[in-house]
Design a protein around this motif. Structure first.
Motif, PDB file in Angstrom:
ATOM      1  N   ALA A 165     -13.255   4.928   5.275  1.00  0.00           N
ATOM      2  CA  ALA A 165     -13.995   3.654   5.289  1.00  0.00           C
ATOM      3  C   ALA A 165     -13.261   2.600   4.471  1.00  0.00           C
ATOM      4  CB  ALA A 165     -15.402   3.867   4.738  1.00  0.00           C
ATOM      5  N   ALA A 198     -15.385   3.328  12.115  1.00  0.00           N
ATOM      6  CA  ALA A 198     -16.806   3.691  12.094  1.00  0.00           C
ATOM      7  C   ALA A 198     -17.117   4.702  13.185  1.00  0.00           C
ATOM      8  CB  ALA A 198     -17.675   2.441  12.266  1.00  0.00           C
ATOM      9  N   LEU A 199     -16.535   4.500  14.368  1.00  0.00           N
ATOM     10  CA  LEU A 199     -16.760   5.431  15.481  1.00  0.00           C
ATOM     11  C   LEU A 199     -16.146   6.796  15.158  1.00  0.00           C
ATOM     12  CD1 LEU A 199     -17.888   5.800  18.359  1.00  0.00           C
ATOM     13  CD2 LEU A 199     -15.621   5.074  19.230  1.00  0.00           C
ATOM     14  N   GLU A 217     -14.237  -1.063  13.567  1.00  0.00           N
ATOM     15  CA  GLU A 217     -15.111  -0.406  14.563  1.00  0.00           C
ATOM     16  C   GLU A 217     -14.528   0.943  14.973  1.00  0.00           C
ATOM     17  OE1 GLU A 217     -14.196  -3.534  14.536  1.00  0.00           O
ATOM     18  OE2 GLU A 217     -16.106  -4.593  14.329  1.00  0.00           O
ATOM     19  N   GLN A 245     -18.508   8.521  12.840  1.00  0.00           N
ATOM     20  CA  GLN A 245     -19.734   8.964  13.537  1.00  0.00           C
ATOM     21  C   GLN A 245     -19.458  10.166  14.430  1.00  0.00           C
ATOM     22  OE1 GLN A 245     -20.606   5.280  15.501  1.00  0.00           O
ATOM     23  NE2 GLN A 245     -21.828   4.479  13.796  1.00  0.00           N
ATOM     24  N   LEU A 304     -19.478  -0.209   8.455  1.00  0.00           N
ATOM     25  CA  LEU A 304     -18.809   1.016   7.982  1.00  0.00           C
ATOM     26  C   LEU A 304     -19.749   1.833   7.106  1.00  0.00           C
ATOM     27  CD1 LEU A 304     -15.364  -0.601   7.205  1.00  0.00           C
ATOM     28  CD2 LEU A 304     -15.697   1.330   8.775  1.00  0.00           C
ATOM     29  N   ALA A 359     -22.151   4.219   8.884  1.00  0.00           N
ATOM     30  CA  ALA A 359     -21.607   5.140   9.900  1.00  0.00           C
ATOM     31  C   ALA A 359     -22.252   6.528   9.840  1.00  0.00           C
ATOM     32  CB  ALA A 359     -20.097   5.250   9.737  1.00  0.00           C
ATOM     33  N   ARG A 360     -22.510   7.052   8.625  1.00  0.00           N
ATOM     34  CA  ARG A 360     -23.238   8.318   8.463  1.00  0.00           C
ATOM     35  C   ARG A 360     -24.083   8.180   7.197  1.00  0.00           C
ATOM     36  NH1 ARG A 360     -19.795  13.771   8.797  1.00  0.00           N
ATOM     37  NH2 ARG A 360     -21.841  14.738   9.114  1.00  0.00           N
TER      38      ARG A 360
END
Ligand SMILES: CSC[C@H]1O[C@H](OP(=O)(O)O)[C@H](O)[C@@H]1O
Length: 355
Positions: free
Chosen positions: A60, A42-43, A39, A46, A84, A87-88
């Motif tokens: 990732a 992933a943040l 997490e 982002q 993951l 994420a984008r």
């Protein structure tokens, strides 16, 4: 006080955590973000703590390692891979890296019949993430040489090469060395580079903040310009090549890259400048036929209307902030990958290298 570029690593695995150089605050601040969970990774992707297609794929992969807790069921682990992967949306490297880690998990399950994470699987995942990281650096150095050779082959001999680049495609955007900026580094190392025109790359300023920082640390000659001056610099005959990176290259050679790349390609064609895309094969998506199918990420209004702490637009201004655009293959003179160089890209030529 700025640190020397050679003292910092954009992405590093400590053995327990993923350590990311926070690109939101460069070059004025050297700050690291430590990721302990998937997490967190992933943040960080982002928020663009880490950014750049290859760099987010590599991050990732380490995120999968952080998600893999010994004794955890593989179904739970797969949830983290999906998180993951989402994420984008635009850079295919994210999904490429996740798919490579998942393939390793699938092989482990098939061979061991295990349905949970074991110490052996965790070790294999760590090795795979490190391999993905190292392979990217090797690919960048290979592409640097390929791109340099192509450019020197077109050299008229009258002057050293003058290039324009967009966004940041250097060590900060990859596992190290860079893609388009890797070609620029290779030209500089060969003393064949006259000057780099660096587009600021509004609104996130990857050019003004990140590329300018990388080049200044290595004393590579560059001039920073506003994005809207690109046509002027080409018209006044200062540019031989426009060299950019990519976030996704489809089967016919259409290329998604930072917003503004498409207009640079049109300008380059109009002014007789050559246009080169540099990207590893992890950026190629042969499952998409054309660039029309690429999902273009749109980011928050604040990235466009805020200058520092100041809002420069009237309240309730309607904003459009797509952060990528698609350049058709017909406007690209050269795609450089670690597998080889494609001149005047087409489906047939892409299939020769990637199928
Ligand atoms: C080698 S980096 C590729 C690519 O990624 C950048 O986008 P972002 O800064 O939003 O992650 C830019 O499009 C670069 O050309």
């Amino acid at each position: 006080m700025q640190s020397s570029f050679s003292e910092v690593e954009a992405i590093s695995w400590t053995g327990e955590q993923l350590k990311l150089l926070d690109q939101q605050v460069l070059p004025n601040q050297i700050r690291y973000v430590l990721c302990s969970t998937a997490e967190d990774v992933a943040l960080a992707i982002q928020q663009m703590v880490v950014r750049g297609a290859p760099a987010i794929g590599i991050s990732a992969a380490y995120g999968v390692v952080l998600a893999a807790t010994i004794g955890q069921t593989l179904n739970t682990l797969m949830t983290s891979l999906d998180m993951l992967s989402a994420a984008r949306p635009t850079a295919v490297n994210l999904r490429w890296a996740i798919a490579r880690m998942k393939a390793l998990i699938d092989v482990h399950v098939t061979s061991s019949k295990e349905q949970q994470v074991t110490a052996s699987l965790k070790e294999k995942l760590i090795a795979e993430a490190i391999a993905i990281h190292q392979e990217d650096i090797t690919a960048n150095k290979t592409m640097g040489q390929y791109g340099k050779q192509v450019i020197l082959a077109t050299l008229s001999g009258s002057h050293k090469i003058r290039v324009m680049t967009h966004c940041n495609t250097g060590a900060l955007a990859t596992g190290g060395y860079g893609t388009a900026l890797g070609v620029i580094r290779a030209l500089a190392e060969a003393d064949e580079l006259q000057q780099v025109w660096v587009n600021e790359t509004r609104p996130w300023l990857q050019g003004a903040r990140l590329t300018a920082w990388e080049l200044s640390q290595e004393k590579i000659p560059f001039v920073l310009g506003v994005d809207s001056a690109a046509a002027y610099h080409m018209a006044t005959n200062k540019i031989d090549w426009v060299i950019v990176g990519a976030d996704r290259i489809t089967a016919n050679g259409d290329t998604a890259n930072k917003i503004g790349t498409y207009s640079l390609a049109i300008l380059a064609r109009h002014h007789g400048c050559k246009f080169m895309v540099v990207a590893p094969s992890s950026t190629v998506d042969m499952e998409l036929a054309t660039g029309n199918e690429i999902e273009i990420e749109c980011r928050g209004n604040h990235e466009l209307v805020m200058l520092g702490e100041k809002n420069v637009a009237p309240e309730n201004t309607v904003v459009s902030n797509p952060v990528f655009d698609v350049t058709p293959a017909s406007l690209i003179d050269m795609i450089v990958t670690e597998r080889g160089v494609i001149e005047n890209p087409s489906l047939a030529k892409m299939q020769q290298l990637f199928c």
